[in-house]
Write a protein that holds these residues in place. Structure first.
Motif, mmCIF file in Angstrom:
data_model
loop_
_atom_site.group_PDB
_atom_site.id
_atom_site.type_symbol
_atom_site.label_atom_id
_atom_site.label_comp_id
_atom_site.label_asym_id
_atom_site.label_seq_id
_atom_site.Cartn_x
_atom_site.Cartn_y
_atom_site.Cartn_z
ATOM 1 N N LEU A 192 16.380 42.180 15.020
ATOM 2 C CA LEU A 192 15.914 42.028 13.642
ATOM 3 C C LEU A 192 14.550 41.351 13.610
ATOM 4 N N ALA A 193 14.395 40.278 14.384
ATOM 5 C CA ALA A 193 13.112 39.567 14.419
ATOM 6 C C ALA A 193 12.022 40.425 15.044
ATOM 7 N N ALA A 194 12.367 41.126 16.126
ATOM 8 C CA ALA A 194 11.385 41.995 16.779
ATOM 9 C C ALA A 194 10.965 43.127 15.855
ATOM 10 N N GLY A 195 11.918 43.610 15.041
ATOM 11 C CA GLY A 195 11.596 44.673 14.098
ATOM 12 C C GLY A 195 10.537 44.266 13.096
ATOM 13 N N GLU A 196 10.502 42.981 12.736
ATOM 14 C CA GLU A 196 9.495 42.494 11.796
ATOM 15 C C GLU A 196 8.153 42.262 12.484
ATOM 16 N N ILE A 197 8.170 41.872 13.763
ATOM 17 C CA ILE A 197 6.932 41.571 14.481
ATOM 18 C C ILE A 197 6.245 42.845 14.945
ATOM 19 N N TYR A 198 7.022 43.731 15.585
ATOM 20 C CA TYR A 198 6.450 44.963 16.142
ATOM 21 C C TYR A 198 6.703 46.091 15.149
ATOM 22 N N SER A 199 5.777 46.221 14.213
ATOM 23 C CA SER A 199 5.961 47.152 13.107
ATOM 24 C C SER A 199 5.051 48.356 13.286
ATOM 25 N N ILE A 200 4.769 49.027 12.189
ATOM 26 C CA ILE A 200 3.888 50.192 12.231
ATOM 27 C C ILE A 200 2.503 49.811 12.729
ATOM 28 N N GLY A 201 2.129 48.537 12.542
ATOM 29 C CA GLY A 201 0.836 48.076 13.033
ATOM 30 C C GLY A 201 0.719 48.139 14.545
ATOM 31 N N THR A 202 1.859 48.051 15.253
ATOM 32 C CA THR A 202 1.831 48.135 16.711
ATOM 33 C C THR A 202 1.360 49.503 17.168
ATOM 34 N N MET A 203 1.812 50.555 16.484
ATOM 35 C CA MET A 203 1.467 51.923 16.876
ATOM 36 C C MET A 203 0.211 52.429 16.183
ATOM 37 N N VAL A 204 -0.183 51.803 15.089
ATOM 38 C CA VAL A 204 -1.354 52.252 14.335
ATOM 39 C C VAL A 204 -2.509 51.262 14.479
ATOM 40 N N GLY A 205 -2.259 49.995 14.131
ATOM 41 C CA GLY A 205 -3.332 49.010 14.068
ATOM 42 C C GLY A 205 -3.896 48.605 15.418
ATOM 43 N N PHE A 206 -3.019 48.312 16.396
ATOM 44 C CA PHE A 206 -3.502 47.850 17.698
ATOM 45 C C PHE A 206 -4.324 48.919 18.423
ATOM 46 N N PRO A 207 -3.815 50.153 18.585
ATOM 47 C CA PRO A 207 -4.644 51.177 19.238
ATOM 48 C C PRO A 207 -5.916 51.471 18.439
ATOM 49 N N GLY A 208 -5.805 51.451 17.088
ATOM 50 C CA GLY A 208 -6.992 51.690 16.272
ATOM 51 C C GLY A 208 -8.046 50.624 16.476
ATOM 52 N N GLY A 209 -7.621 49.372 16.608
ATOM 53 C CA GLY A 209 -8.557 48.286 16.848
ATOM 54 C C GLY A 209 -9.235 48.407 18.206
ATOM 55 N N ILE A 210 -8.456 48.767 19.224
ATOM 56 C CA ILE A 210 -9.027 48.975 20.559
ATOM 57 C C ILE A 210 -10.036 50.116 20.523
ATOM 58 N N TYR A 211 -9.677 51.199 19.825
ATOM 59 C CA TYR A 211 -10.555 52.368 19.733
ATOM 60 C C TYR A 211 -11.864 52.011 19.035
#
Length: 472
Positions: free
Chosen positions: A47-66
């Motif tokens: 439950l806690a991990a679900g709140e931390i690793y959200s859609i931003g993990t798959m969208v925001g982090f790679p987008g920021g690196i790019y």
């Protein structure tokens, strides 16, 4: 095939929500929102991990690196890693305070400890204000993810479908549904990220991808960039576990020891980030034209994976956003019905919270479609505002005798200064403005508490946080 796989996993998530209900009768308010404090380590972990690793993990982090290169990853990975030790020590104490005051929401903690209606309202209202954009972020991320996978549905239909599904999860079994679905979501998300990273390594090779990408991005960091990254890591690591939905997740655990066990295992999720970096660098190295940097990860997915695996990635991305959306709703609903409308009988709070949730989802849909720029502005403010609750939370968990007026003044001073600095955008030498505001918050609270005679106040005086008469 991708659509069939996606639909199959969505139906499986609804089935898990029904299983979470487990043939129970009508749920009480405490069961609906915090599972009657019965969750063991595994469910709290997911439950806690679900709140931390959200859609931003798959969208925001790679987008920021790019878009910004590896320097973006320093901040993103750093604050999450530093937050885990904070959660290890702070989380169990938050759980103890929650049990002591029979709390469901973050404002419940302030109400129970300080016995101040004014402070309760300050925390409740500002928590809602600074959390409102998070729902819009999930909608925007979901649209970006599914469009990046080549599904060109109208955003309105995607957003309405997401809102309806999130409400279905909540209506079936409250936080119990979120916990069960979180297990499926994490399996799909981690599998999607690892499979995509392996596909990049198999197709293009790790060394060639990094060499090609290094020609397009810079690894250098200026002194000001490094200062900003370091101060942001410190500031956001302090704020991650005072998010209202994060505090509420702690309340679902059956013991303080359960919280500690979950925090020890949390860093294991960081093993998936090298695969995300590899996928981002693949998009850079191949000069793939993207409509938005947020599509960086999905560019690798669509080019390298078969159709059925694309469906799996889509399901993982969708559930990542939907789970956080449900968590936000489960936090906002009781804040309104318990803390803002404080006279509402407990037996009416669950039904009334569902009404609040529907209104919130409808409002988020409208704002997402009409004012996306406003949403992006407010998202940047979220941590600036929410982290200002930290000094008050520490006063609660350590049972400190602090004037409620001093805590409220500190919160409002920190949040008000954050708004001013954000919009004025002065040169702060690279220091994160939220950290400056947090220091001001603590200073205002300390000085005002001394001026009001907080140290000399009797423990049971109204408006003074005091040692609780609760006996273990």
């Amino acid at each position: 095939m991708a659509t069939l796989i996606f639909a199959g996993f969505i139906l499986l998530s609804v089935y898990l929500a029904l299983r979470a209900r487990g043939g129970r009768g009508p749920q009480s308010v405490h069961d609906f929102f915090v599972a009657s404090r019965q969750f063991g380590a595994w469910l709290v972990f997911f439950l806690a991990a679900g709140e931390i690793y959200s859609i931003g993990t798959m969208v925001g982090f790679p987008g920021g690196i790019y878009a910004k290169g590896p320097t973006y990853g320093v901040w993103f990975l750093g604050y999450i890693l530093l937050a885990y030790p904070v959660g290890y020590f702070l989380g169990p104490r938050i759980w103890d305070a929650g049990k002591r005051y029979n709390a469901i929401t973050l404002p419940d903690l302030f109400k129970g400890h300080f016995r101040s209606r004014f402070l309760e309202l300050v925390v409740a209202v500002t928590a809602i204000v600074f959390l409102l954009p998070w729902g819009q972020l999930q909608f925007t991320g979901l649209v970006a993810a599914l469009k990046g996978l080549g599904w060109n549905f109208q955003p309105l239909w995607l957003i309405c479908f997401s809102a309806m599904l999130a409400f279905v999860y909540i209506a079936i079994a409250g936080v119990r549904a979120s916990a069960y679905i979180a297990v499926l979501k994490d399996v799909l998300m981690v599998a999607a990220i690892v499979v995509t990273g392996v596909a990049v390594a198999w197709e293009a090779g790790v060394t060639p991808v990094f060499q090609a990408a290094s020609e397009h991005v810079s690894n250098a960091m200026s002194t000001q960039q490094l200062t900003f990254a370091m101060t942001t890591i410190v500031f956001q690591s302090l704020g991650m576990y005072v998010m209202p939905f994060g505090v509420q997740n702690f309340f679902t655990a059956k013991s303080a020891a359960t919280i500690r066990r979950t925090q020890v295992a949390m860093p294991l999720y960081m093993l998936m980030y090298p695969f995300l970096v590899l996928a981002s660098y693949y998009a850079i190295s191949r000069n793939i034209e993207l409509a938005s940097p947020n599509e960086a990860f999905f560019a690798a997915v669509t080019q390298l994976l078969p159709s059925w695996l694309v469906g799996l990635v889509a399901a993982g991305a969708a559930l990542s956003g939907l789970l956080v959306l449900a968590g936000i709703c489960l936090a906002l609903g009781p804040i309104v019905t318990r803390n803002i409308l404080s006279g509402m009988p407990e037996h009416r709070q669950k039904a009334s919270s569902k009404v609040v949730i529907v209104l919130y989802l409808l409002g988020s849909i409208v704002l997402t479609l009409l004012t996306p720029n406003l949403m992006l502005t407010l998202i940047n403010m979220a941590y600036y505002g929410v982290t200002q609750f930290l000094p008050g939370v520490i006063a609660v968990v350590l049972r400190m005798r602090v004037r409620a007026t001093a805590v409220a003044a500190g919160v409002l001073a920190g949040q008000g200064l954050a708004l001013v600095l954000y919009y004025k955008n002065p040169d702060l030498g690279g220091v994160n403005l939220g950290l400056i505001c947090l220091v001001v918050n603590v200073a205002v609270m300390t000085v005002l508490n001394v001026l009001l005679g907080g140290r000399r106040a009797h423990a049971m005086d109204p408006g003074v946080g005091a040692l609780s008469p609760y006996k273990k």
